[in-house]
Design a protein around this motif. Structure first.
Motif: not given
Length: 144
Positions: A45, A63-66, A69-70, A87
């Motif tokens: 990732q 990454p998305e789902g971590s 994301e921001h 995660w």
């Protein structure tokens, strides 16, 4: 005069490298068109690690789902533990208690007690009432 950082100072980069040493996180290179953002990889990732210009703080974008994301600001000693943290588990999809029964009828939400008895007379009256309310009554007039 700009107050944004123009490049990562050597002391901050050395501190980051020391914090990431032995954690399985590796810096793969700078991000394009910037001198303050690096890419870091962990278990396949890719994360963005940006120096915020505030003493020893870094901005992390995962990454998305971590869960990151921001941009999340972290001190240097917390960067590795944020990237290597497990995660969050995704919520399982709720199981529909009434499979095969629609959730809406002619654009109107169907209450649960009607969905539970969809084949009953009560549900038939519900469907007729909704049809009357939205102007979609069936045409049952005799034709000449």
């Amino acid at each position: 005069m700009s107050v944004l950082p123009r490049q990562i100072p050597a002391y901050a980069r050395r501190a980051l490298d020391a914090a990431l040493e032995g954690t399985g996180v590796r810096i793969t290179g700078p991000a394009p068109n910037t001198r303050v953002t690096l890419f870091a990889e962990h278990e396949g990732q890719t994360w963005r690690v940006a120096w915020l210009g505030i003493s020893d703080h870094w901005g992390l974008i995962g990454p998305e789902g971590s869960g990151c994301e921001h941009t999340v600001g972290r001190p240097t000693d917390e960067v590795a533990e944020t990237i290597t943290a497990p995660w969050p588990k995704a919520e399982p999809e709720p199981v529909d208690p009434h499979p095969g029964v629609p959730r809406t009828h002619l654009g109107v939400d169907v209450p649960e007690f009607v969905r539970a008895d969809w084949g009953s007379e009560r549900a038939q009256w519900f469907r007729l009432g909704v049809a009357a309310a939205v102007g979609k009554l069936p045409d049952t007039r005799p034709r000449a």
